[in-house]
Design a protein around this motif. Structure first.
Motif, PDB file in Angstrom:
ATOM      1  N   LYS A 105      16.541   5.402  -1.814  1.00  0.00           N
ATOM      2  CA  LYS A 105      15.142   5.744  -1.541  1.00  0.00           C
ATOM      3  C   LYS A 105      15.093   7.233  -1.250  1.00  0.00           C
ATOM      4  CE  LYS A 105      12.952   5.105   2.379  1.00  0.00           C
ATOM      5  NZ  LYS A 105      12.277   4.563   3.547  1.00  0.00           N
ATOM      6  N   LEU A 106      14.371   7.984  -2.091  1.00  0.00           N
ATOM      7  CA  LEU A 106      14.284   9.427  -1.936  1.00  0.00           C
ATOM      8  C   LEU A 106      13.075   9.844  -1.113  1.00  0.00           C
ATOM      9  CD1 LEU A 106      15.147  10.440  -5.597  1.00  0.00           C
ATOM     10  CD2 LEU A 106      16.697  10.258  -3.643  1.00  0.00           C
ATOM     11  N   LEU A 107      11.969   9.113  -1.292  1.00  0.00           N
ATOM     12  CA  LEU A 107      10.724   9.528  -0.664  1.00  0.00           C
ATOM     13  C   LEU A 107       9.820   8.318  -0.483  1.00  0.00           C
ATOM     14  CD1 LEU A 107       9.258  12.199   0.128  1.00  0.00           C
ATOM     15  CD2 LEU A 107       8.347  12.245  -2.176  1.00  0.00           C
ATOM     16  N   GLU A 108       9.088   8.280   0.627  1.00  0.00           N
ATOM     17  CA  GLU A 108       8.122   7.218   0.876  1.00  0.00           C
ATOM     18  C   GLU A 108       6.751   7.855   1.015  1.00  0.00           C
ATOM     19  OE1 GLU A 108       7.216   3.887   4.269  1.00  0.00           O
ATOM     20  OE2 GLU A 108       9.299   4.422   3.857  1.00  0.00           O
ATOM     21  N   GLU A 110       0.815  -1.210   0.000  1.00  0.00           N
ATOM     22  CA  GLU A 110       0.000   0.000   0.000  1.00  0.00           C
ATOM     23  C   GLU A 110       0.853   1.267   0.000  1.00  0.00           C
ATOM     24  OE1 GLU A 110      -3.352   0.298  -0.292  1.00  0.00           O
ATOM     25  OE2 GLU A 110      -3.274  -1.845  -0.677  1.00  0.00           O
ATOM     26  N   LYS A 111       2.164   1.115  -0.023  1.00  0.00           N
ATOM     27  CA  LYS A 111       3.070   2.259  -0.024  1.00  0.00           C
ATOM     28  C   LYS A 111       3.623   2.497  -1.418  1.00  0.00           C
ATOM     29  CE  LYS A 111       4.706   1.520   4.677  1.00  0.00           C
ATOM     30  NZ  LYS A 111       5.894   1.303   5.503  1.00  0.00           N
ATOM     31  N   GLN A 112       4.119   3.705  -1.627  1.00  0.00           N
ATOM     32  CA  GLN A 112       4.825   4.036  -2.861  1.00  0.00           C
ATOM     33  C   GLN A 112       6.195   4.579  -2.477  1.00  0.00           C
ATOM     34  OE1 GLN A 112       2.366   6.802  -4.985  1.00  0.00           O
ATOM     35  NE2 GLN A 112       1.128   5.191  -5.887  1.00  0.00           N
ATOM     36  N   LEU A 113       7.213   4.134  -3.200  1.00  0.00           N
ATOM     37  CA  LEU A 113       8.571   4.588  -2.955  1.00  0.00           C
ATOM     38  C   LEU A 113       9.088   5.299  -4.191  1.00  0.00           C
ATOM     39  CD1 LEU A 113      10.065   1.349  -1.348  1.00  0.00           C
ATOM     40  CD2 LEU A 113       9.153   3.332  -0.164  1.00  0.00           C
ATOM     41  N   LEU A 114       9.698   6.450  -3.997  1.00  0.00           N
ATOM     42  CA  LEU A 114      10.372   7.153  -5.074  1.00  0.00           C
ATOM     43  C   LEU A 114      11.855   6.823  -4.943  1.00  0.00           C
ATOM     44  CD1 LEU A 114      10.172   9.123  -7.448  1.00  0.00           C
ATOM     45  CD2 LEU A 114      10.633  10.963  -5.830  1.00  0.00           C
ATOM     46  N   LEU A 115      12.389   6.171  -5.969  1.00  0.00           N
ATOM     47  CA  LEU A 115      13.773   5.708  -5.942  1.00  0.00           C
ATOM     48  C   LEU A 115      14.606   6.470  -6.950  1.00  0.00           C
ATOM     49  CD1 LEU A 115      13.072   1.864  -5.937  1.00  0.00           C
ATOM     50  CD2 LEU A 115      13.446   3.332  -3.961  1.00  0.00           C
ATOM     51  N   GLY A 116      15.812   6.821  -6.554  1.00  0.00           N
ATOM     52  CA  GLY A 116      16.792   7.385  -7.467  1.00  0.00           C
ATOM     53  C   GLY A 116      17.703   6.269  -7.922  1.00  0.00           C
TER      54      GLY A 116
END
Length: 146
Positions: free
Chosen positions: A109-112, A95-101
């Motif tokens: 991991k830049l943002l959760e 149910e989460k989204q991760l913004l990865l560089g």
């Protein structure tokens, strides 16, 4: 799982032992003609191997070691190239989204994002690329202001 592996190992070793014993007993057979009995023996050996393979697949499914892509909770939602070899990738994990560089040498991991902060919840209202850019800009500004 260890018991299943041991069972498979003993089954394979017994099949190899039987095949070796049969080959040692038939080494006197030197004719060049393939007989009906030889073909029948090859087909029965093939059937035994296929049955053994099916049994191993069945054991793996029962033990849970064999998983299929349909059960996956991981998916790539979107990606954006920010350089020649650098990318931003939005990944859904449960149910989460991760913004990865992503770079050639590492992944950061830049943002959760959770709950209402997740991207692409109202795709009908706006264009997907524009929504992604707007939400990303808002998230990065909000993170730098804190």
């Amino acid at each position: 799982m260890r018991k299943a592996q041991r069972l498979v190992f003993f089954l394979v070793m017994s099949v190899v032992k039987v095949a070796y014993a049969e080959e040692a007993g038939t080494s006197k057979h030197t004719t060049g003609i393939v007989s009906y009995a030889d073909v029948l023996q090859w087909l029965s050996a093939l059937l035994v191997v296929l049955m053994l393979f099916g049994f191993i697949v069945w054991l793996l499914r029962k033990s849970g070691s064999l998983s299929f892509a349909g059960k996956s909770q991981l998916s790539v939602i979107s990606g954006l190239s920010v350089g020649v070899r650098e990318k931003l990738v939005l990944v859904k994990v449960g149910e989460k989204q991760l913004l990865l560089g992503v770079t050639p040498s590492r992944i950061d991991k830049l943002l959760e994002l959770e709950g209402d902060a997740r991207l692409f919840q109202n795709q009908e209202d706006e264009e997907v690329g524009g929504l992604f850019a707007q939400k990303l800009q808002q998230a990065l500004q909000g993170k730098s202001n804190v």
